[in-house]
Scaffold this motif. Structure first.
Motif: not given
Length: 105
Positions: A80-93
């Motif tokens: 599921k993209f929310m919240p795990a995907g969003l937090m992964t992408i923003l965290g990597m950035l």
């Protein structure tokens, strides 16, 4: 103020808000506690970076790294993209900006 400080502060706020949302939606005390602690540590790291303390940068990188790993595993498990995907992408950035700041200084 450099980008590393901004990203640490913003990711910290996002972690706190995410923990609160997790608690409201799923009554998850673990989300509230972990989001609050990790968010507080990131905000604290940003504050110490503002004060010129180099260990603030290291703390921000460590906390962000742990969050990225956690959310990446969570994304792989739930898909599921929310919240795990969003937090992964923003965290990597955020992590890329933070590490770049450490390397260039």
């Amino acid at each position: 103020m450099n980008l590393s400080i901004i990203f640490a502060f913003a990711y910290g706020i996002l972690a706190v808000v995410g923990g609160i949302i997790g608690y409201i939606q799923a009554k998850s005390r673990v989300s509230l506690l972990s989001g609050s602690i990790s968010g507080f540590l990131l905000i604290l790291a940003a504050y110490f970076q503002l004060q010129g303390q180099t260990w603030g940068s290291i703390l921000a990188v460590l906390v962000t790294s742990v969050l990225v790993v956690f959310f990446a595993f969570r994304l792989a498990k739930t898909r599921k993209f929310m919240p795990a995907g969003l937090m992964t992408i923003l965290g990597m950035l955020a992590l890329a900006v933070m590490v770049n700041q450490i390397v260039t200084n």
